[in-house]
Design a protein around this motif. Structure first.
Motif, PDB file in Angstrom:
ATOM      1  N   ALA A 147       0.834  -1.210   0.000  1.00 34.90           N
ATOM      2  CA  ALA A 147       0.000   0.000   0.000  1.00 34.90           C
ATOM      3  C   ALA A 147       0.866   1.257   0.000  1.00 34.90           C
ATOM      4  CB  ALA A 147      -0.932  -0.015   1.211  1.00 34.90           C
ATOM      5  N   GLN A 148       1.958   1.203   0.770  1.00 36.65           N
ATOM      6  CA  GLN A 148       2.827   2.382   0.891  1.00 36.65           C
ATOM      7  C   GLN A 148       3.631   2.641  -0.380  1.00 36.65           C
ATOM      8  OE1 GLN A 148       4.652   0.986   4.468  1.00 36.65           O
ATOM      9  NE2 GLN A 148       3.274   2.116   5.808  1.00 36.65           N
ATOM     10  N   THR A 149       3.694   1.634  -1.257  1.00 34.40           N
ATOM     11  CA  THR A 149       4.368   1.824  -2.551  1.00 34.40           C
ATOM     12  C   THR A 149       3.347   1.893  -3.691  1.00 34.40           C
ATOM     13  OG1 THR A 149       4.775  -0.574  -2.619  1.00 34.40           O
ATOM     14  CG2 THR A 149       6.577   0.804  -1.848  1.00 34.40           C
ATOM     15  N   ASP A 150       2.099   2.234  -3.317  1.00 34.40           N
ATOM     16  CA  ASP A 150       1.013   2.500  -4.278  1.00 34.40           C
ATOM     17  C   ASP A 150       0.608   1.288  -5.107  1.00 34.40           C
ATOM     18  OD1 ASP A 150       0.895   5.123  -3.385  1.00 34.40           O
ATOM     19  OD2 ASP A 150       2.264   5.861  -4.919  1.00 34.40           O
ATOM     20  N   GLN A 151       0.854   0.087  -4.591  1.00 34.73           N
ATOM     21  CA  GLN A 151       0.382  -1.135  -5.277  1.00 34.73           C
ATOM     22  C   GLN A 151      -0.927  -1.562  -4.598  1.00 34.73           C
ATOM     23  OE1 GLN A 151       3.640  -3.929  -6.477  1.00 34.73           O
ATOM     24  NE2 GLN A 151       4.905  -2.579  -5.221  1.00 34.73           N
ATOM     25  N   ILE A 152      -1.950  -0.743  -4.820  1.00 30.45           N
ATOM     26  CA  ILE A 152      -3.163  -0.796  -4.013  1.00 30.45           C
ATOM     27  C   ILE A 152      -3.942  -2.097  -4.207  1.00 30.45           C
ATOM     28  CG2 ILE A 152      -5.348   0.369  -3.482  1.00 30.45           C
ATOM     29  CD1 ILE A 152      -2.797   1.920  -2.659  1.00 30.45           C
ATOM     30  N   GLU A 153      -4.117  -2.520  -5.451  1.00 28.37           N
ATOM     31  CA  GLU A 153      -4.940  -3.708  -5.682  1.00 28.37           C
ATOM     32  C   GLU A 153      -4.302  -4.972  -5.109  1.00 28.37           C
ATOM     33  OE1 GLU A 153      -6.217  -3.986  -9.728  1.00 28.37           O
ATOM     34  OE2 GLU A 153      -7.200  -2.024  -9.659  1.00 28.37           O
ATOM     35  N   ILE A 154      -2.982  -5.080  -5.244  1.00 30.08           N
ATOM     36  CA  ILE A 154      -2.295  -6.247  -4.653  1.00 30.08           C
ATOM     37  C   ILE A 154      -2.370  -6.170  -3.130  1.00 30.08           C
ATOM     38  CG2 ILE A 154      -0.195  -7.650  -4.625  1.00 30.08           C
ATOM     39  CD1 ILE A 154       0.697  -6.176  -7.154  1.00 30.08           C
ATOM     40  N   ALA A 155      -2.241  -4.961  -2.585  1.00 36.89           N
ATOM     41  CA  ALA A 155      -2.359  -4.767  -1.131  1.00 36.89           C
ATOM     42  C   ALA A 155      -3.726  -5.237  -0.653  1.00 36.89           C
ATOM     43  CB  ALA A 155      -2.134  -3.305  -0.764  1.00 36.89           C
ATOM     44  N   GLN A 156      -4.786  -4.901  -1.395  1.00 39.03           N
ATOM     45  CA  GLN A 156      -6.130  -5.335  -1.005  1.00 39.03           C
ATOM     46  C   GLN A 156      -6.234  -6.857  -0.969  1.00 39.03           C
ATOM     47  OE1 GLN A 156      -8.546  -3.233  -3.899  1.00 39.03           O
ATOM     48  NE2 GLN A 156      -8.942  -1.540  -2.484  1.00 39.03           N
ATOM     49  N   GLU A 157      -5.640  -7.519  -1.961  1.00 36.88           N
ATOM     50  CA  GLU A 157      -5.650  -8.993  -1.984  1.00 36.88           C
ATOM     51  C   GLU A 157      -4.949  -9.561  -0.750  1.00 36.88           C
ATOM     52  OE1 GLU A 157      -3.899 -10.318  -5.639  1.00 36.88           O
ATOM     53  OE2 GLU A 157      -5.267  -9.120  -6.875  1.00 36.88           O
ATOM     54  N   VAL A 158      -3.830  -8.929  -0.383  1.00 37.14           N
ATOM     55  CA  VAL A 158      -3.061  -9.428   0.767  1.00 37.14           C
ATOM     56  C   VAL A 158      -3.837  -9.200   2.065  1.00 37.14           C
ATOM     57  CG1 VAL A 158      -0.941  -9.120   2.115  1.00 37.14           C
ATOM     58  CG2 VAL A 158      -0.838  -9.192  -0.391  1.00 37.14           C
ATOM     59  N   PHE A 159      -4.444  -8.025   2.220  1.00 44.88           N
ATOM     60  CA  PHE A 159      -5.239  -7.764   3.435  1.00 44.88           C
ATOM     61  C   PHE A 159      -6.429  -8.728   3.525  1.00 44.88           C
ATOM     62  CE2 PHE A 159      -3.594  -3.172   3.206  1.00 44.88           C
ATOM     63  CZ  PHE A 159      -2.646  -3.396   4.191  1.00 44.88           C
TER      64      PHE A 159
END
Length: 220
Positions: A147-159
């Motif tokens: 998320a902090q490196t603006d990879q939002i969609e992958i971050a959502q999958e991980v969360f």
């Protein structure tokens, strides 16, 4: 080795004095074996006796300059002291010496995070997830780094994966809310902030996020 394992088990059970007796005996009987010193160092670190822990780790390295777990221990010691740069150096040394475990990659990633080097943290946290895919603490930090490196969609999958492991992980719910807010999906953001608050009513960040969304809604 059986003695070492017994000492480690005692340490995990919280029987620290008994563990200390075991490791003392191991060091006395095998003064040229670094393993005893490393485990005694781990025990001392656990007891917050940082000065003595460092001496034991350094003694292990004197005996075996390729003892990756000793460098990992020193890295943890520096991390505890918020000396993230030196922690980073020692974690990297442990990896260079062949320590290929999730924990060391995770801690190296955390050392970079604490120095605000988010992009440098990311590959180490990713490697930690590859090695320990079901560890929710590692997954969560990886999600934050994404998320902090603006990879939002992958971050959502991980969360979301964190939530499959722990459906009551309020910080994962809050951070999902933040990612949706970043994408200007206000309704979904509010849903996740509310879910976080159902689990932890005093979650300050979720309260602030909810307040922000409500103010945005009032402006329209």
């Amino acid at each position: 080795m059986e003695e070492v394992n017994k000492g480690v088990s005692l340490m995990k059970e919280g029987k620290l004095e008994e563990a200390a007796e075991f490791f003392t005996k191991i060091v006395e009987e095998n003064p040229e074996d670094p393993i005893g010193y490393i485990n005694f160092g781990n025990l001392l670190l656990h007891m917050n006796d940082l000065e003595r822990a460092e001496r034991f780790y350094k003694k292990a390295i004197e005996l075996d300059s390729n003892a990756g777990t000793a460098f990992y221990g020193i890295g943890n010691l520096y991390f505890e002291q918020s000396n993230y740069k030196d922690a980073q150096v020692n974690y990297q040394k442990a990896i260079d010496l062949g320590l290929d475990e999730g924990d060391v990659y995770f801690m190296l990633g955390m050392a970079f995070q604490h120095q605000d080097h988010q992009k440098l943290a990311l590959p180490y946290l990713q490697r930690a997830v590859e090695l320990v895919p079901e560890d929710e603490a590692i997954l969560f930090q990886y999600g934050l780094s994404l998320a902090q490196t603006d990879q939002i969609e992958i971050a959502q999958e991980v969360f979301q994966k964190v939530l499959t492991l722990d459906s009551k992980h309020s910080d994962a719910l809050y951070n999902l809310g933040v990612t949706y807010l970043f994408k200007e999906h206000v309704k979904e953001a509010l849903e996740y902030f509310n879910k976080a608050l159902e689990i932890e009513p005093n979650h300050t960040l979720a309260l602030n996020g909810k307040k922000l969304v409500e103010e945005m809604n009032n402006e329209h």
